[in-house]
Design a protein around this motif. Sequence first.
Motif, short mmCIF file in Angstrom:
data_model
loop_
_atom_site.label_atom_id
_atom_site.label_comp_id
_atom_site.label_asym_id
_atom_site.label_seq_id
_atom_site.Cartn_x
_atom_site.Cartn_y
_atom_site.Cartn_z
N VAL A 82 0.85 -1.19 0.00
CA VAL A 82 0.00 0.00 0.00
C VAL A 82 0.89 1.24 0.00
CG1 VAL A 82 -1.54 1.40 1.43
CG2 VAL A 82 -2.06 -1.01 1.03
N LYS A 83 1.93 1.22 0.82
CA LYS A 83 2.83 2.36 0.92
C LYS A 83 3.72 2.49 -0.31
CE LYS A 83 6.60 4.22 3.76
NZ LYS A 83 7.44 4.01 4.97
N SER A 84 4.26 1.37 -0.80
CA SER A 84 5.25 1.43 -1.88
C SER A 84 4.63 1.48 -3.28
CB SER A 84 6.19 0.23 -1.80
OG SER A 84 5.49 -0.98 -1.98
N LEU A 85 3.38 1.01 -3.43
CA LEU A 85 2.77 0.95 -4.76
C LEU A 85 1.46 1.73 -4.86
CD1 LEU A 85 3.35 -2.83 -5.62
CD2 LEU A 85 4.70 -0.87 -6.40
N VAL A 145 -1.57 7.45 -16.17
CA VAL A 145 -0.11 7.47 -16.18
C VAL A 145 0.31 6.16 -16.85
CG1 VAL A 145 1.98 7.69 -14.79
CG2 VAL A 145 -0.13 8.77 -14.03
N GLY A 146 0.56 6.24 -18.15
CA GLY A 146 0.67 5.04 -18.98
C GLY A 146 1.59 3.96 -18.47
N GLN A 147 2.79 4.36 -17.98
CA GLN A 147 3.76 3.37 -17.54
C GLN A 147 3.34 2.64 -16.27
OE1 GLN A 147 4.09 6.62 -17.45
NE2 GLN A 147 5.43 7.38 -15.83
N TYR A 148 2.29 3.16 -15.61
CA TYR A 148 1.85 2.54 -14.36
C TYR A 148 1.02 1.28 -14.58
CZ TYR A 148 3.51 5.46 -10.54
OH TYR A 148 4.30 6.04 -9.59
N TRP A 149 0.88 0.84 -15.84
CA TRP A 149 0.27 -0.47 -16.07
C TRP A 149 1.07 -1.54 -15.34
CZ3 TRP A 149 2.75 -4.67 -18.06
CH2 TRP A 149 3.97 -4.45 -18.72
N GLU A 153 -0.58 -4.04 -12.58
CA GLU A 153 -0.54 -5.50 -12.72
C GLU A 153 0.23 -6.15 -11.58
OE1 GLU A 153 0.45 -7.06 -16.52
OE2 GLU A 153 -1.00 -5.81 -17.59
N LEU A 154 1.27 -5.48 -11.11
CA LEU A 154 2.02 -6.03 -9.98
C LEU A 154 1.15 -6.07 -8.73
CD1 LEU A 154 4.62 -7.09 -8.76
CD2 LEU A 154 5.39 -4.72 -8.43
N MET A 155 0.34 -5.03 -8.50
CA MET A 155 -0.56 -5.03 -7.35
C MET A 155 -1.58 -6.15 -7.45
SD MET A 155 -1.24 -1.00 -6.33
CE MET A 155 -1.88 -0.50 -7.93
N ILE A 156 -2.10 -6.39 -8.65
CA ILE A 156 -3.06 -7.48 -8.85
C ILE A 156 -2.40 -8.82 -8.55
CG2 ILE A 156 -4.42 -8.73 -10.58
CD1 ILE A 156 -4.90 -6.00 -11.94
N LEU A 157 -1.19 -9.02 -9.06
CA LEU A 157 -0.47 -10.28 -8.83
C LEU A 157 -0.18 -10.49 -7.34
CD1 LEU A 157 1.97 -10.15 -11.87
CD2 LEU A 157 0.18 -11.86 -11.50
N ILE A 158 0.15 -9.42 -6.65
CA ILE A 158 0.43 -9.52 -5.21
C ILE A 158 -0.83 -9.91 -4.46
CG2 ILE A 158 1.00 -8.17 -3.16
CD1 ILE A 158 2.99 -6.60 -4.97
N VAL A 159 -1.95 -9.31 -4.81
CA VAL A 159 -3.22 -9.62 -4.13
C VAL A 159 -3.60 -11.09 -4.32
CG1 VAL A 159 -5.71 -9.18 -4.16
CG2 VAL A 159 -4.11 -7.26 -4.20
N VAL A 193 -4.02 -8.91 -16.19
CA VAL A 193 -2.57 -9.03 -16.23
C VAL A 193 -2.14 -9.52 -17.61
CG1 VAL A 193 -2.26 -9.45 -13.76
CG2 VAL A 193 -2.60 -11.38 -15.30
N SER A 194 -0.94 -9.14 -18.01
CA SER A 194 -0.40 -9.57 -19.29
C SER A 194 0.28 -10.92 -19.14
CB SER A 194 0.59 -8.53 -19.82
OG SER A 194 1.71 -8.45 -18.94
N THR A 195 0.50 -11.59 -20.26
CA THR A 195 1.21 -12.87 -20.23
C THR A 195 2.64 -12.68 -19.74
OG1 THR A 195 1.83 -12.60 -22.56
CG2 THR A 195 -0.19 -13.80 -22.10
N LEU A 196 3.24 -11.54 -20.11
CA LEU A 196 4.62 -11.25 -19.69
C LEU A 196 4.71 -11.11 -18.18
CD1 LEU A 196 7.16 -8.89 -21.29
CD2 LEU A 196 6.49 -8.44 -18.93
N SER A 197 3.80 -10.33 -17.58
CA SER A 197 3.88 -10.09 -16.14
C SER A 197 3.69 -11.37 -15.35
CB SER A 197 2.84 -9.05 -15.72
OG SER A 197 1.53 -9.49 -16.02
N LEU A 198 2.74 -12.20 -15.75
CA LEU A 198 2.50 -13.46 -15.04
C LEU A 198 3.70 -14.38 -15.13
CD1 LEU A 198 0.55 -15.37 -13.53
CD2 LEU A 198 -0.23 -16.18 -15.77
#
Length: 347
Positions: A82-85, A145-149, A153-159, A193-198
Amino acid sequence: MIDEESSKRITALRFLLIVFVVFLHVTPDSARFELSEPLVFVWIKSAFLAICNSAVPLFFLFAGYLQFSKNDAYAVLLKKRVKSLLVPYILWTVICFCFYLVLQALPQFSSYLKSEDVIRNWRGIDYLNAFFYHNPKDSLHQPLVGQYWFVRELMILIVVSPILTLLARKMKSATLLFIAANYIIGFPLGFLVSTLSLFFYMAGFYFAEHKISFFALADKIKWKEYALLFMLIMAAKIKTQIHFHGLDTILSCLIMLKLSKQIVNSEKFWKCAKYLAGFSFFLYSIHWPFIVNPLKAVCLKLIPTYSIYSVAQFIVPGVLCVAIGTGLGIALKRICPPLFALLNGGR
């Protein structure tokens, strides 16, 4: 826990990989802007951008590896993220909203805005989409903020990480095969999430779970072998116009992992990389659209788009963006450390 060498080598790459992200975003569209680039520069730029493409995959790999190596309790993990992302995600989105609000009020700049960025045309759902899925016509599913995809996705994966780890431990082979096939073939997973991130996030899990060092794997391959493989892949891509999905990205990642050892072993480079690592997230957050877009517009106005001049359309905005973004981060940290820490996710 993370061993000291791995920790240092991850730190050594953090700022450099963000620089790569910047250069990926400053690359002008040759077709759109009618650039006439020398063929040799096209080859060099293609090779450089292939290396730059290692940035996001490696960040997902590092994120997964660090998370599963530290093995924090789920509640503790969420509190940290929550603090870092999440906090910087919200703050930078609001800042970007204000940025576009100012631009649309200035006639000399409003013409540079895309239709979806003109806030006075927004409806209720558009304000919500700014945080999750800004432009419905954009297949990349980017937030405002385009690059924040990447952050989203990282937050979704963490959850959902407890579910992912449960599957990976209970159905080892099936889960591994699905993740690998999903990355290579590209099964549709929707806009979450993208295939790359997973793939790279879960690769971090497998390395941590089985205590395998990806740095050690990268170090086993010699530089001349990397050079030969890289040249063969690049020659094939340029000749056939076929993108070897996955293979070139993994090779670029291995090259960067091996390079990290050279950075750590050099006292001068390590000291510089360690200091700049503290500003990597800030540069990542501020570079686009706040710095990149204005710089690209100015360069297209002032620098010719033909022959050797076209090289400057790539190099000048990239170098200036890194210098300005990092300089602003250093200045803000000195002037107002609490605000810098908030925008930088406490890093």
